[in-house]
Design an enzyme around this catalytic site. Structure first.
Site, PDB file in Angstrom:
ATOM      1  N   HIS A  90       0.842  -1.211   0.000  1.00 16.34           N
ATOM      2  CA  HIS A  90       0.000   0.000   0.000  1.00 16.34           C
ATOM      3  C   HIS A  90       0.877   1.260   0.000  1.00 16.34           C
ATOM      4  O   HIS A  90       0.619   2.209  -0.736  1.00 16.34           O
ATOM      5  CB  HIS A  90      -0.889   0.039   1.254  1.00 16.34           C
ATOM      6  CG  HIS A  90      -1.897  -1.058   1.359  1.00 16.34           C
ATOM      7  ND1 HIS A  90      -1.958  -1.908   2.441  1.00 16.34           N
ATOM      8  CD2 HIS A  90      -2.891  -1.459   0.522  1.00 16.34           C
ATOM      9  CE1 HIS A  90      -2.958  -2.761   2.285  1.00 16.34           C
ATOM     10  NE2 HIS A  90      -3.533  -2.515   1.122  1.00 16.34           N
ATOM     11  N   ARG A  99      -2.789  -6.301  -8.463  1.00 14.31           N
ATOM     12  CA  ARG A  99      -1.727  -7.305  -8.319  1.00 14.31           C
ATOM     13  C   ARG A  99      -1.874  -8.410  -9.355  1.00 14.31           C
ATOM     14  O   ARG A  99      -0.937  -8.745 -10.052  1.00 14.31           O
ATOM     15  CB  ARG A  99      -1.778  -7.945  -6.914  1.00 14.31           C
ATOM     16  CG  ARG A  99      -1.315  -7.061  -5.792  1.00 14.31           C
ATOM     17  CD  ARG A  99      -1.688  -7.644  -4.460  1.00 14.31           C
ATOM     18  NE  ARG A  99      -3.142  -7.891  -4.408  1.00 14.31           N
ATOM     19  CZ  ARG A  99      -3.799  -8.268  -3.337  1.00 14.31           C
ATOM     20  NH1 ARG A  99      -3.156  -8.476  -2.213  1.00 14.31           N
ATOM     21  NH2 ARG A  99      -5.096  -8.463  -3.375  1.00 14.31           N
ATOM     22  N   SER A 136      -3.038  -8.089   2.817  1.00 15.84           N
ATOM     23  CA  SER A 136      -3.309  -7.869   4.244  1.00 15.84           C
ATOM     24  C   SER A 136      -3.838  -9.146   4.888  1.00 15.84           C
ATOM     25  O   SER A 136      -3.529  -9.450   6.041  1.00 15.84           O
ATOM     26  CB  SER A 136      -4.340  -6.755   4.407  1.00 15.84           C
ATOM     27  OG  SER A 136      -3.838  -5.554   3.898  1.00 15.84           O
ATOM     28  N   LYS A 141     -16.432  -8.120   4.377  1.00 13.50           N
ATOM     29  CA  LYS A 141     -15.336  -8.365   5.321  1.00 13.50           C
ATOM     30  C   LYS A 141     -15.790  -8.169   6.750  1.00 13.50           C
ATOM     31  O   LYS A 141     -16.976  -8.142   7.047  1.00 13.50           O
ATOM     32  CB  LYS A 141     -14.155  -7.476   4.952  1.00 13.50           C
ATOM     33  CG  LYS A 141     -13.605  -7.862   3.579  1.00 13.50           C
ATOM     34  CD  LYS A 141     -12.255  -7.281   3.301  1.00 13.50           C
ATOM     35  CE  LYS A 141     -11.767  -7.803   1.943  1.00 13.50           C
ATOM     36  NZ  LYS A 141     -10.546  -7.126   1.519  1.00 13.50           N
TER      37      LYS A 141
HETATM   38  O1  PNS Z   1      -9.207  -3.063   0.484  1.00  8.80           O
HETATM   39  P1  PNS Z   1     -10.582  -3.519   0.110  1.00  8.80           P
HETATM   40  O2  PNS Z   1     -11.160  -4.385   1.196  1.00  8.80           O
HETATM   41  O3  PNS Z   1     -10.651  -4.152  -1.242  1.00  8.80           O
HETATM   42  O4  PNS Z   1     -11.475  -2.180   0.082  1.00  8.80           O
HETATM   43  C1  PNS Z   1     -12.834  -2.231  -0.254  1.00  8.80           C
HETATM   44  C2  PNS Z   1     -13.485  -0.845  -0.151  1.00  8.80           C
HETATM   45  C3  PNS Z   1     -13.449  -0.357   1.303  1.00  8.80           C
HETATM   46  C4  PNS Z   1     -12.756   0.143  -1.037  1.00  8.80           C
HETATM   47  C5  PNS Z   1     -14.936  -1.019  -0.667  1.00  8.80           C
HETATM   48  O5  PNS Z   1     -15.570  -2.035   0.041  1.00  8.80           O
HETATM   49  C6  PNS Z   1     -15.763   0.252  -0.564  1.00  8.80           C
HETATM   50  O6  PNS Z   1     -15.658   1.091  -1.425  1.00  8.80           O
HETATM   51  N1  PNS Z   1     -16.580   0.357   0.501  1.00  8.80           N
HETATM   52  C7  PNS Z   1     -17.446   1.513   0.716  1.00  8.80           C
HETATM   53  C8  PNS Z   1     -18.911   1.166   0.448  1.00  8.80           C
HETATM   54  C9  PNS Z   1     -19.245   1.305  -1.031  1.00  8.80           C
HETATM   55  O7  PNS Z   1     -19.162   2.363  -1.617  1.00  8.80           O
HETATM   56  N2  PNS Z   1     -19.643   0.168  -1.623  1.00  8.80           N
HETATM   57  C10 PNS Z   1     -19.947   0.102  -3.025  1.00  8.80           C
HETATM   58  C11 PNS Z   1     -18.705  -0.286  -3.809  1.00  8.80           C
HETATM   59  S1  PNS Z   1     -19.133  -0.786  -5.409  1.00  8.80           S
END
Ligand code: PNS
Length: 162
Positions: free
Chosen positions: A17, A91, A129, A41
């Site tokens: 990151h 990745r 992670s 998650k």
């Molecule tokens: O590191 P990650 O777990 O891939 O991050 C995921 C994250 C936090 C970026 C994603 O879940 C997110 O954008 N969450 C906010 C809620 C949202 O907008 N959901 C719609 C996404 S299409």
């Protein structure tokens, strides 16, 4: 000032990151690290710890990097920070599928949103992670993958309880 939001769970933040943030600073004046929660998650526990650890791990970049937590939709968080750019790292091909699904959904929610997808540095292309948490929870050494403050936090989290 050009800004990009770099969203993620950052649970925990890794050298992969941090490398992406460093490279994004060649493209944007400021990177806003947005720590959100994915519905797939874990619940939103430890958000304040994740924010503190991100601030420590990215401290070397000074005020060009800002770390914030957010609830709700990512597109709203991006807009509230007066930008329309989202940064994500890629990745593997599996990431590609996942990212494109999110990208298209977010583009539907706000058609002006633009994604900046940067390939992860090859040095960190295997790093995740989830694997770091797994190794730490089983007593393994994660100091090669994360900032010392993150390694210490994980050792405390998963170490022997008194
Ligand atoms: O590191 P990650 O777990 O891939 O991050 C995921 C994250 C936090 C970026 C994603 O879940 C997110 O954008 N969450 C906010 C809620 C949202 O907008 N959901 C719609 C996404 S299409």
């Amino acid at each position: 000032m050009s800004k990009v939001v770099y969203p993620g769970s950052f649970n925990p933040i890794t050298h992969g990151h941090a490398n992406l943030v460093e490279r994004a600073l060649y493209l944007f004046d400021q990177v806003i690290v947005g720590i959100g929660t994915s519905v797939d998650k874990e619940p939103d526990e430890y958000l304040s710890e994740r924010i503190d650890l991100c601030r420590l791990a990215l401290g070397e970049f000074g005020d060009r990097v800002v770390v914030k937590g957010f609830n709700g939709l990512l597109v709203n968080f991006v807009r509230s920070n007066n930008t329309r750019f989202i940064l994500r790292g890629l990745r593997t091909l599996t990431d590609y599928d996942y990212e494109f699904q999110m990208l298209e959904m977010n583009r539907h929610l706000d058609p002006e949103i633009e994604y900046v997808l940067l390939p992860t540095a090859s040095q960190w292309s295997f790093l995740s992670s989830t694997r770091v948490r797994e190794i730490a929870s089983l007593g393994g050494d994660v100091t090669a993958f994360v900032h010392p403050a993150v390694a210490a936090h994980l050792a405390k989290l998963y170490g022997p309880k008194n």
